[in-house]
Scaffold this motif. Structure first.
Motif, PDB file in Angstrom:
ATOM      1  N   SER A 260       0.811  -1.220   0.000  1.00  0.00           N
ATOM      2  CA  SER A 260       0.000   0.000   0.000  1.00  0.00           C
ATOM      3  C   SER A 260       0.842   1.266   0.000  1.00  0.00           C
ATOM      4  O   SER A 260       1.424   1.609   1.029  1.00  0.00           O
ATOM      5  N   LEU A 281       0.034   3.481  -8.692  1.00  0.00           N
ATOM      6  CA  LEU A 281       0.244   2.293  -9.519  1.00  0.00           C
ATOM      7  C   LEU A 281       1.723   1.952  -9.616  1.00  0.00           C
ATOM      8  O   LEU A 281       2.108   0.788  -9.476  1.00  0.00           O
ATOM      9  N   ALA A 284       2.970   0.578  -6.173  1.00  0.00           N
ATOM     10  CA  ALA A 284       2.399  -0.733  -5.878  1.00  0.00           C
ATOM     11  C   ALA A 284       2.969  -1.814  -6.794  1.00  0.00           C
ATOM     12  O   ALA A 284       3.264  -2.936  -6.353  1.00  0.00           O
ATOM     13  N   LEU A 285       3.125  -1.498  -8.085  1.00  0.00           N
ATOM     14  CA  LEU A 285       3.719  -2.462  -9.011  1.00  0.00           C
ATOM     15  C   LEU A 285       5.109  -2.887  -8.547  1.00  0.00           C
ATOM     16  O   LEU A 285       5.447  -4.079  -8.565  1.00  0.00           O
ATOM     17  N   MET A 288       4.745  -5.188  -5.339  1.00  0.00           N
ATOM     18  CA  MET A 288       4.172  -6.507  -5.613  1.00  0.00           C
ATOM     19  C   MET A 288       5.108  -7.355  -6.453  1.00  0.00           C
ATOM     20  O   MET A 288       5.212  -8.576  -6.259  1.00  0.00           O
ATOM     21  N   PHE A 302      -3.099  -5.385  -3.975  1.00  0.00           N
ATOM     22  CA  PHE A 302      -2.787  -4.033  -4.450  1.00  0.00           C
ATOM     23  C   PHE A 302      -3.500  -3.071  -3.508  1.00  0.00           C
ATOM     24  O   PHE A 302      -4.715  -2.938  -3.530  1.00  0.00           O
ATOM     25  N   THR A 304      -3.977   0.760  -1.452  1.00  0.00           N
ATOM     26  CA  THR A 304      -3.737   2.190  -1.487  1.00  0.00           C
ATOM     27  C   THR A 304      -4.418   2.851  -0.318  1.00  0.00           C
ATOM     28  O   THR A 304      -5.517   2.459   0.080  1.00  0.00           O
ATOM     29  N   ALA A 334      -6.440  -2.054 -10.571  1.00  0.00           N
ATOM     30  CA  ALA A 334      -6.182  -3.334  -9.913  1.00  0.00           C
ATOM     31  C   ALA A 334      -6.892  -4.474 -10.630  1.00  0.00           C
ATOM     32  O   ALA A 334      -6.334  -5.567 -10.799  1.00  0.00           O
ATOM     33  N   PHE A 341      -7.740  -5.898  -4.416  1.00  0.00           N
ATOM     34  CA  PHE A 341      -7.541  -4.459  -4.181  1.00  0.00           C
ATOM     35  C   PHE A 341      -7.947  -4.101  -2.759  1.00  0.00           C
ATOM     36  O   PHE A 341      -8.988  -4.513  -2.272  1.00  0.00           O
TER      37      PHE A 341
END
Length: 512
Positions: A260, A281, A284-285, A288, A302, A304, A334, A341
């Motif tokens: 997050s 994005l 998070a990418l 992950m 994913f 936030t 997501a 998400f």
């Protein structure tokens, strides 16, 4: 509370409580039966994805004070310059989509409470991380382990909440470096719903895993997800060694992490909706993808947390339209990525459980429901921008959580839902109150709030002219008084206590 208990006291309140029990069913998650609310076209979403890849490729993400992380990323093909990591375009998305599960089961110690995170499901989770608590009786004060246990019990007793949460409040009466033992034990002892682990040090994450193995068994916990834990990016575009250390422990043990970015737009991201969504994005990418490098197939969500700051004072604000637009946008991103998400919750800046708290929280909760959030952290209890966990606010938010399950359940189009027999029976110019269809559906026809007052002025006045907060104060005390400990095998309980005592004796108390 059982229906028999609800009726024991008699009178109007007991009857209302009994009706509420029959209406609000305990469930492991909400099954979504309504469409997602979309705010951007496919072309706009593709542009945000392109721009996020541009950030990853040209600007990069810092992975600080973790040589092992840098080595893993370098071996995977990232461009490394010191602690700055730049990712070839598409690298992160490819890693995630190749191995990260689209949905996963988080097992609870009571199998009936095990939940599925992802797909068309919503899991509602209490608020997280507040150092203070508040109620009408004692006001604002530092949280204690007693408060922590109380909120675990309240979450356990709330049918609309599917998860016990994590750091529901910080028990500041315990040493910082040892309080995680008591927090994890409280989740395991006083609830049988799923729970979140400690992330404030890699060793505390490992303690969480080890305690889970005592409860679930070594083999089961090794092969199944039994905890989901929160890993925050240190926005903008940074991961620190604390979060990376915890992430590695959980990923290696195939336990889920919620990756997050934590963003207050205007301070930690650009002021625009599209710019903030792009940064979320990208961050998070990167997180992950890193989890998949640590262990292929490790469950990730994913996540936030995105709100805004006042351009006048710099203070955090909640419940506004721009964060809602960010949430709708990132939820769609997501889904396109193909992972669960996390967002949302009953967020507010108010210091009290007042009208500001109610409308700001409702704005965020309903946005999260319509957006398609799978793991809704901070559903209940949040006050003062997250600094305070409120007892009355918790009960107010739980009432909203119950309503969300009805909203997301959609429209009943069965023969009963169509109600043609009611039309045939009543005909023109009459009322439906006495119709057989109405009588059959009386108990479940409409959501009945646990807290809202819909009585006449005279009745409200006779009953003490209480406002919502006062009614919530009465309710949380009643729920705690009616709490019953979920069963746990005595040998498991003793093993947990022995593990905690042994680990606590291995190092001195510290406040960091």
């Amino acid at each position: 509370m059982s229906e028999r208990q609800a009726r024991r006291g008699g009178g109007r309140d007991s009857k209302r409580a009994a009706r509420q029990v029959s209406q609000t069913k305990q469930a492991a998650f909400i099954e979504r039966r309504i469409p997602y609310f979309e705010v951007l076209s496919e072309e706009s979403l593709e542009l945000i994805e392109h721009n996020a890849d541009t950030i990853l490729e040209e600007i990069g993400i810092d992975f600080r004070d973790d040589p092992e992380a840098i080595s893993l990323l370098k071996s995977a093909g990232a461009d490394i310059q010191g602690e700055r990591v730049r990712f070839p375009r598409g690298m992160c998305r490819t890693l995630i989509q190749a191995t990260a599960p689209k949905e996963f089961t988080q097992h609870a110690r009571n199998p009936e409470r095990s939940t599925i995170i992802g797909g068309k499901r919503t899991v509602l989770v209490p608020a997280y991380g507040s150092p203070f608590v508040r109620d009408l009786d004692k006001g604002r004060r530092y949280a204690s382990i007693e408060d922590f246990r109380n909120f675990v019990k309240l979450a356990y007793m709330s049918p609309g909440l599917h998860h016990s949460g994590g750091t529901v409040c910080e028990p500041v009466d315990l040493p910082v470096n040892k309080r995680h033992f008591d927090m994890i034990y409280s989740h395991l002892k006083y609830s049988d719903k799923p729970f979140m682990g400690s992330v404030t040090h890699y060793s505390r994450a490992q303690d969480t895993v080890d305690m889970a193995k005592i409860v679930f068994g070594e083999e089961f916990a090794t092969n199944n997800c039994v905890t989901t834990s929160l890993i925050n990016a240190n926005s903008p575009m940074t991961y620190d060694d604390t979060m990376l250390g915890a992430l590695k422990v959980y990923a290696r043990n195939m336990q889920a992490t919620v990756i997050s970015p934590f963003i207050l737009s205007g301070a930690m991201s650009p002021v625009t909706v599209a710019g903030t969504a792009t940064q979320i994005l990208a961050e998070a990418l990167a997180g992950m993808a890193f989890a998949q490098l640590v262990r292929s197939g490790a469950p990730v969500v994913f996540g936030t947390f995105s709100s805004a700051v006042s351009m006048q004072s710099g203070a955090p604000t909640f419940g506004g339209p721009e964060p809602s637009l960010v949430m709708y946008t990132v939820a769609a991103l997501a889904r396109r990525l193909g992972v669960p998400f996390r967002s949302g919750g009953g967020l507010c800046a108010s210091k009290l459980p007042d009208a500001q708290a109610a409308y700001e929280a409702a704005n965020t909760l309903q946005t999260a429901a319509l957006a398609g959030v799978n793991f809704m952290l901070h559903t209940a209890g949040w006050l003062e921008g997250g600094l305070v966990m409120g007892y009355e606010k918790f009960m107010m938010d739980v009432d909203q959580a119950n309503m969300m399950s009805v909203l997301l359940g959609g429209v009943d189009m069965s023969e009963n839902g169509q109600a043609l027999d009611a039309f045939r029976e009543v005909g023109p110019g009459k009322h439906f109150l006495g119709a057989a269809h109405t009588q059959r559906n009386f108990e479940t026809a409409f959501y009945r709030s646990t807290l809202a007052d819909n009585n006449s002025f005279e009745q409200w006045s006779e009953e003490g002219e209480q406002d919502m907060a006062q009614r919530a104060n009465t309710l949380f005390k009643r729920v705690l008084a009616e709490y019953e400990l979920p069963p746990m095998d005595q040998a498991i309980d003793e093993a947990l206590l022995e593990f905690m005592a042994k680990r606590k004796a291995e190092f001195p108390d510290k406040d960091y």
